[in-house]
Design a protein around this motif. Sequence first.
Motif, PDB file in Angstrom:
ATOM      1  N   PRO A 143       0.823  -1.216   0.000  1.00 25.76           N
ATOM      2  CA  PRO A 143       0.000   0.000   0.000  1.00 25.76           C
ATOM      3  C   PRO A 143       0.852   1.258   0.000  1.00 25.76           C
ATOM      4  CG  PRO A 143       0.041  -0.979   2.175  1.00 25.76           C
ATOM      5  CD  PRO A 143       0.728  -1.959   1.272  1.00 25.76           C
ATOM      6  N   ILE A 144       0.251   2.336  -0.457  1.00 24.81           N
ATOM      7  CA  ILE A 144       0.921   3.636  -0.519  1.00 24.81           C
ATOM      8  C   ILE A 144       0.222   4.598   0.444  1.00 24.81           C
ATOM      9  CG2 ILE A 144       1.535   5.589  -2.000  1.00 24.81           C
ATOM     10  CD1 ILE A 144       3.008   3.031  -2.705  1.00 24.81           C
ATOM     11  N   PRO A 145       0.969   5.303   1.276  1.00 25.31           N
ATOM     12  CA  PRO A 145       0.342   6.280   2.180  1.00 25.31           C
ATOM     13  C   PRO A 145      -0.451   7.326   1.408  1.00 25.31           C
ATOM     14  CG  PRO A 145       2.641   5.897   2.781  1.00 25.31           C
ATOM     15  CD  PRO A 145       2.429   5.212   1.463  1.00 25.31           C
ATOM     16  N   LEU A 146      -1.536   7.768   1.993  1.00 22.92           N
ATOM     17  CA  LEU A 146      -2.405   8.796   1.410  1.00 22.92           C
ATOM     18  C   LEU A 146      -3.047   8.353   0.096  1.00 22.92           C
ATOM     19  CD1 LEU A 146      -0.258  12.003   2.085  1.00 22.92           C
ATOM     20  CD2 LEU A 146      -2.104  11.035   3.477  1.00 22.92           C
ATOM     21  N   MET A 147      -3.232   7.044  -0.063  1.00 21.57           N
ATOM     22  CA  MET A 147      -3.934   6.494  -1.216  1.00 21.57           C
ATOM     23  C   MET A 147      -4.971   5.503  -0.709  1.00 21.57           C
ATOM     24  SD  MET A 147      -2.656   7.858  -4.017  1.00 21.57           S
ATOM     25  CE  MET A 147      -3.067   6.742  -5.339  1.00 21.57           C
ATOM     26  N   PRO A 148      -6.104   5.345  -1.417  1.00 17.73           N
ATOM     27  CA  PRO A 148      -7.086   4.329  -1.016  1.00 17.73           C
ATOM     28  C   PRO A 148      -6.444   2.948  -0.932  1.00 17.73           C
ATOM     29  CG  PRO A 148      -8.002   5.779  -2.687  1.00 17.73           C
ATOM     30  CD  PRO A 148      -6.547   6.133  -2.579  1.00 17.73           C
ATOM     31  N   TYR A 180     -12.007   7.395  -1.163  1.00 15.76           N
ATOM     32  CA  TYR A 180     -11.239   8.574  -1.575  1.00 15.76           C
ATOM     33  C   TYR A 180     -11.492   9.738  -0.611  1.00 15.76           C
ATOM     34  CZ  TYR A 180     -10.109   6.534  -6.175  1.00 15.76           C
ATOM     35  OH  TYR A 180      -9.610   5.753  -7.197  1.00 15.76           O
ATOM     36  N   GLN A 181     -12.763   9.909  -0.214  1.00 19.54           N
ATOM     37  CA  GLN A 181     -13.130  11.026   0.647  1.00 19.54           C
ATOM     38  C   GLN A 181     -12.563  10.896   2.055  1.00 19.54           C
ATOM     39  OE1 GLN A 181     -17.417  10.819   0.125  1.00 19.54           O
ATOM     40  NE2 GLN A 181     -17.394  12.570  -1.279  1.00 19.54           N
ATOM     41  N   SER A 182     -12.269   9.660   2.465  1.00 19.36           N
ATOM     42  CA  SER A 182     -11.667   9.471   3.784  1.00 19.36           C
ATOM     43  C   SER A 182     -10.255  10.067   3.834  1.00 19.36           C
ATOM     44  CB  SER A 182     -11.605   7.975   4.127  1.00 19.36           C
ATOM     45  OG  SER A 182     -10.717   7.285   3.257  1.00 19.36           O
ATOM     46  N   ILE A 183      -9.664  10.259   2.666  1.00 17.16           N
ATOM     47  CA  ILE A 183      -8.334  10.865   2.569  1.00 17.16           C
ATOM     48  C   ILE A 183      -8.434  12.341   2.229  1.00 17.16           C
ATOM     49  CG2 ILE A 183      -6.098  10.772   1.381  1.00 17.16           C
ATOM     50  CD1 ILE A 183      -6.806   7.816   0.726  1.00 17.16           C
ATOM     51  N   LEU A 184      -9.358  12.661   1.303  1.00 17.00           N
ATOM     52  CA  LEU A 184      -9.568  14.048   0.883  1.00 17.00           C
ATOM     53  C   LEU A 184     -11.075  14.313   0.834  1.00 17.00           C
ATOM     54  CD1 LEU A 184      -8.101  16.623  -0.109  1.00 17.00           C
ATOM     55  CD2 LEU A 184      -8.387  15.771  -2.441  1.00 17.00           C
ATOM     56  N   PRO A 185     -11.656  14.806   1.904  1.00 16.43           N
ATOM     57  CA  PRO A 185     -13.110  14.983   2.001  1.00 16.43           C
ATOM     58  C   PRO A 185     -13.716  15.865   0.910  1.00 16.43           C
ATOM     59  CG  PRO A 185     -12.094  15.193   4.154  1.00 16.43           C
ATOM     60  CD  PRO A 185     -10.971  15.156   3.159  1.00 16.43           C
ATOM     61  N   SER A 186     -12.938  16.769   0.346  1.00 11.06           N
ATOM     62  CA  SER A 186     -13.482  17.695  -0.649  1.00 11.06           C
ATOM     63  C   SER A 186     -13.735  17.039  -2.005  1.00 11.06           C
ATOM     64  CB  SER A 186     -12.532  18.879  -0.836  1.00 11.06           C
ATOM     65  OG  SER A 186     -11.253  18.446  -1.293  1.00 11.06           O
ATOM     66  N   VAL A 187     -13.236  15.846  -2.211  1.00 14.38           N
ATOM     67  CA  VAL A 187     -13.475  15.151  -3.484  1.00 14.38           C
ATOM     68  C   VAL A 187     -14.932  14.711  -3.544  1.00 14.38           C
ATOM     69  CG1 VAL A 187     -12.910  13.132  -4.873  1.00 14.38           C
ATOM     70  CG2 VAL A 187     -11.105  14.339  -3.673  1.00 14.38           C
ATOM     71  N   PHE A 198      -5.915  11.338  -7.546  1.00 13.96           N
ATOM     72  CA  PHE A 198      -5.154  10.234  -6.947  1.00 13.96           C
ATOM     73  C   PHE A 198      -4.508   9.319  -7.995  1.00 13.96           C
ATOM     74  CE2 PHE A 198      -8.049  11.489  -3.562  1.00 13.96           C
ATOM     75  CZ  PHE A 198      -7.251  11.404  -2.426  1.00 13.96           C
ATOM     76  N   ASN A 199      -5.330   8.731  -8.870  1.00 14.91           N
ATOM     77  CA  ASN A 199      -4.840   7.699  -9.784  1.00 14.91           C
ATOM     78  C   ASN A 199      -3.891   8.229 -10.850  1.00 14.91           C
ATOM     79  OD1 ASN A 199      -7.363   6.810  -8.503  1.00 14.91           O
ATOM     80  ND2 ASN A 199      -7.141   4.961  -9.750  1.00 14.91           N
ATOM     81  N   LEU A 200      -4.203   9.386 -11.411  1.00 10.40           N
ATOM     82  CA  LEU A 200      -3.380   9.927 -12.494  1.00 10.40           C
ATOM     83  C   LEU A 200      -1.926  10.138 -12.072  1.00 10.40           C
ATOM     84  CD1 LEU A 200      -3.319  11.036 -15.435  1.00 10.40           C
ATOM     85  CD2 LEU A 200      -3.824  13.281 -14.466  1.00 10.40           C
ATOM     86  N   PRO A 201      -1.666  10.907 -11.013  1.00  9.22           N
ATOM     87  CA  PRO A 201      -0.264  11.087 -10.608  1.00  9.22           C
ATOM     88  C   PRO A 201       0.382   9.794 -10.125  1.00  9.22           C
ATOM     89  CG  PRO A 201      -1.742  12.102  -9.017  1.00  9.22           C
ATOM     90  CD  PRO A 201      -2.570  11.731 -10.187  1.00  9.22           C
TER      91      PRO A 201
END
Length: 206
Positions: A30-35, A149-156, A166-169
């Motif tokens: 797993p990667i930090p700050l990713m689902p 996704y929102q659990s990491i970035l609620p504004s999404v 998330f996925n693109l970068p």
Amino acid sequence: MKKQSNKIRAIAVIGIMSAVAAVLQFLEFPIPLMPAFIKFDFSDLPGLITAFAFGPIAGILVSLLKNVIHLLVTQSGGVGELANFIIAAFFTGTAGLVYKLGKSRKGALLASLAGSFTSAVAGIAANYFIIYPIYYKIAMPEEAILGMYQSILPSVDSIIKSLLIFNLPFTFIKGLIISCICFLIYKKISPILKESKVQRMSKKGK
């Protein structure tokens, strides 16, 4: 005769590299700050090496075969393998094609950048129009995936925004990391991949 020998060698290398890629595909983390369902592995490295050595089709075949092998133990009903194949095929296929047009250090750099960018863009399209809609039906509703996704970035507030943020970068950077490793080892292993044992012994005797 030489052409047939090269073809047989390419088939053998594709088989070996597919097996190596399948093993690497199991070694994901797993990667930090990713689902949680987005994980990193190095399984595209054998495909990229093969694409540089024998062309884009060879790289795509490695990407296909590693996922066929992985289907034997799939935990996603084949959806994850389909996503992996699409992204890996664009990565290895594009990089192999660009490198074939200019086999140099600069060509390899351009090939890696093109492959990383193309796979990232293709991944967005594939996930949004194919992979995620299938996943909604067989595993998890759209709201649940968006919630991860929102659990990491609620504004999404949408899947497409999540994929772009998330996925693109992630896919692009993953391609660059694998390309860097390829740069470090390709020159050393390329002669082994392309030449027969007899040819190498002949060169040593000169």
